[in-house]
Each structure stands twice: as C-alpha cells, then as structure tokens.
Design an enzyme around this catalytic site. Structure first.
Site, short mmCIF file in Angstrom:
data_model
loop_
_atom_site.label_atom_id
_atom_site.label_comp_id
_atom_site.label_asym_id
_atom_site.label_seq_id
_atom_site.Cartn_x
_atom_site.Cartn_y
_atom_site.Cartn_z
N LYS A 234 26.13 -9.12 3.57
CA LYS A 234 27.20 -9.12 2.57
C LYS A 234 27.22 -7.74 1.93
CE LYS A 234 28.73 -11.27 -1.72
NZ LYS A 234 28.56 -12.40 -2.63
N LYS B 179 30.26 -10.36 5.88
CA LYS B 179 31.25 -10.44 4.80
C LYS B 179 31.39 -9.09 4.12
CE LYS B 179 31.89 -12.45 0.27
NZ LYS B 179 31.30 -13.19 -0.81
C1 PBG Z 1 29.25 -14.82 -5.30
C2 PBG Z 1 30.35 -14.61 -4.32
C3 PBG Z 1 31.33 -13.61 -4.31
C4 PBG Z 1 32.15 -13.87 -3.23
C5 PBG Z 1 31.64 -15.01 -2.61
N1 PBG Z 1 30.51 -15.44 -3.28
C6 PBG Z 1 31.61 -12.52 -5.26
C7 PBG Z 1 30.76 -11.35 -5.38
O1 PBG Z 1 29.77 -11.17 -4.67
O2 PBG Z 1 31.08 -10.57 -6.29
C8 PBG Z 1 33.36 -13.08 -2.86
C9 PBG Z 1 34.44 -13.86 -2.23
C10 PBG Z 1 35.76 -13.24 -2.20
O3 PBG Z 1 36.01 -12.11 -2.65
O4 PBG Z 1 36.64 -13.92 -1.67
N2 PBG Z 1 28.15 -14.01 -5.08
ZN ZN Z 2 26.82 -13.84 -6.93
#
Ligand code: PBG
Ligand code: ZN
Length: 326
Positions: free
Chosen positions: A192, A245
């Site tokens: 991520k 992601k």
């Molecule tokens: C929580 C999370 C996030 C997303 C999914 N789970 C936000 C982040 O990491 O700030 C992002 C999903 C999206 O932008 O559609 N950690």
């Molecule tokens: Zn988070």
C-alpha cells in the site's frame, strides 16, 4: 506476415471480438466499498465522489438488499464512529459501528470483508498508536489483533488490515486463531503506497492525519522491489490474499506481483481513481466506456479481483440491459 496475416479479421464483428477477448470483468470478482457513518441520519453523498454515499445504520437494511438485488456479491466495510480517541477504541468495541453494520450485509448473502485500521477511529487520524510523534509499530499491532477478533466475532467473513504496520498479518493471524477463528482469511493490504489518490476517501472517512503524513508506514511510490518484499513477508506471516494499492498508477506492481506470487491477488482502485474518472465522465471530458477500459486494465495487469467504487454502478448498468459485467 502481411498479406497472409490480417489481425483485423478477428475484429470484424462484435461476437467475434468478444470471442477472442482475453479479459473480462465478472461481477463476482468485484468488491464494493461501503462507508457506514454513525454521525448521519440520511445517506450522504461524498462530495468528491459523485454517486457514492455514506450510510447510517438505519438505511443499511434497504441498501444491503439493493446491493444484493443488483448482483453485488462482495462488500468492504468502513466505519466512521461518533467518537474518536487516542486508542481508536471504537474500532474494537462490540457495539462499534462496523460490528453493528456487518449483520445487515450477511443477512443478504453478501461476503463481508472488514477493513482493519485505526485512522477512522483515532482522534489524531493516524493508523495506530502515536508515541513521540510517530506511530508505534508494536503497540499498534496488538490493537490490530483485538480489532480483528472483534470484527470476526461480529460476523466478518474476511479481515483486511490496511495499516501497513510490520508484523500485522502475523499478529492478526495469531489472534484470530486463538479466538477460534482459524477459518477466517486475511486479505493483506501488502503493498500500500503513500498515495495522493486517497484524498476523497479521507474526506468521507474523516481520517486525514491531524499532523504529519503516512510516509513512515505506507510505501514510497518509487519502489517496486520493496513491494515484492512486503508481499513475500505477508505470505510468510500467513496472508491468504495479497493486495497492491492503488491500482491505476501501480499496474506495473500488479503485474510483477502476479508473476512472482501464486496467492490470489487483489488490487484496490482507490477513491481518487474513482473521482478522476467519474468527474471526467460527468464533465464530458472522457467517454463512459473509460470505466470498462479502466477496470479491464487492472484485470489485464494480473489482478484476480478488484475493489472498486464502480462496482455498484456497473451492476446497476447491467440491470438496464447493457452488457458487462457478466
Ligand atoms: C485506511 C484506508 C485508507 C484507504 C483504505 N483503507 C486510507 C488511507 O490509508 O489514508 C484508502 C481507500 C481509498 O482511497 O479509496 N488505512
Ligand atoms: Zn489507516
């Protein structure tokens, strides 16, 4: 070689083109993210994401039924609690918003995946326990274990940890197993990235960090070899599915992961991807077929399944008699 070879021959009719098509978008491979918000009374449209709403608990019965009726099979739940604190305690409260939301979707035969993180639940908006201005890894993962057990106890079918803490998958696996949930799979947000594409989500989830950023835990967009190490580590820790992601700016990472690893591969087409494309369509900058082309690109890169805010829209469109997803 030409003139014997004429690639246009297999593009002559739509049936023929469909027959030789290498990639399809199947509804059972799509996962619809759902925001459940304890602070609202009516469905509330997310400003930057036209067509995407947050829902109060009171609307979930009809919303879950609608999703089932249009053919959605899988949802990914996010909760926005009424109160936040330093420990994100609403994330593991048995009366927490996600815990209460799960049964509505289960009742309608939807597969329920719960996002496991603390940023929607902490008053500072970071994904874990903050010590001396940064998220403390080892303190945080023991909370993640508790949250996982709480979500599984409430009926979650699969747990998806998104906090990018080291060792989170191992800790969650251990906690689930100890609590009698050794049959519940972990969908690991393995690679991520610290991306600019999460902005609309953070508006919806009210999870923008009040100080600093997430770069000490989410990955540097420059790195692909590191992504492979993250994935490998998650597999060793017991992940059942792995994830890349965001999707669109990281299709090379999706491809690389597909080639290296055998586990089911998920890619998350995040909020910013949805916003850019949907707003582009609404403003008539690009054609609506951009949605199909976009999702096709993620599957073509090698994803087995895609988390996408377009899932509902696509299924509703199919209902209107247009094609895709099958
Ligand atoms: C929580 C999370 C996030 C997303 C999914 N789970 C936000 C982040 O990491 O700030 C992002 C999903 C999206 O932008 O559609 N950690
Ligand atoms: Zn988070």
């Amino acid at each position: 070689m030409f003139p014997e070879n004429r690639p246009r021959r297999t593009r002559r009719t739509e049936n023929l083109r469909n027959l030789v098509s290498e990639t399809s978008i199947l509804r059972e491979k799509l996962i619809m993210p759902v925001f459940v918000d304890e602070n609202i009374k009516e469905p509330k449209e997310i400003q930057s994401m036209p067509g995407i709403f947050s829902y109060p608990l009171s609307e979930l019965d009809s919303y879950a039924r609608h999703l089932k009726n249009i053919g959605i099979r899988n949802v990914l739940l996010f909760g926005i609690p009424e109160s936040k604190d330093g420990e994100g305690s609403q994330a593991y409260d048995e009366n927490g918003i996600v815990q209460k939301a799960i049964p509505y979707f289960r009742k309608n035969d939807l597969l329920v995946i719960t996002d496991l993180c603390m940023c929607e639940y902490t008053d500072h908006g970071h994904c874990g326990i903050v010590v001396n201005g940064d998220v403390d890894n080892d303190a945080t993962i023991s909370y993640y274990g508790k949250i996982a057990v709480s979500q599984a106890s409430a009926g979650a079918d699969m747990i998806a940890p998104s906090g990018m803490m080291d060792g989170q998958v191992a800790e969650i696996r251990r906690s689930l197993d100890q609590a009698g949930f050794n049959h519940i799979p972990v969908m690991a947000y393995s690679a991520k990235y610290a991306s600019s594409l999460y902005g609309p989500f953070r508006d919806a989830a009210q999870s923008t960090p009040s100080f600093g950023n997430r770069k000490t835990y989410q990955m540097d967009p420059a790195n692909v070899r590191e992504a492979m190490r993250e994935i490998e580590e998650d597999i060793l820790e017991g992940a059942d599915l792995i994830m890349v992601k965001p999707a669109l700016f990281y299709l090379d990472v999706v491809r690389e992961a597909r080639q290296r690893f055998d586990l089911p591969l998920v890619s998350y087409g995040v909020s910013g991807e949805y916003s850019l494309i949907m707003n582009g369509i609404r403003q008539k900058l690009i054609a609506e077929s951009a949605i199909d082309e976009y999702l096709t690109s993620i599957f073509r890169a090698g994803a087995d399944m895609v988390i996408t805010y377009f899932a509902q829209y696509l299924c509703e469109r199919t209902q209107d008699g247009k094609n895709n997803p099958e």
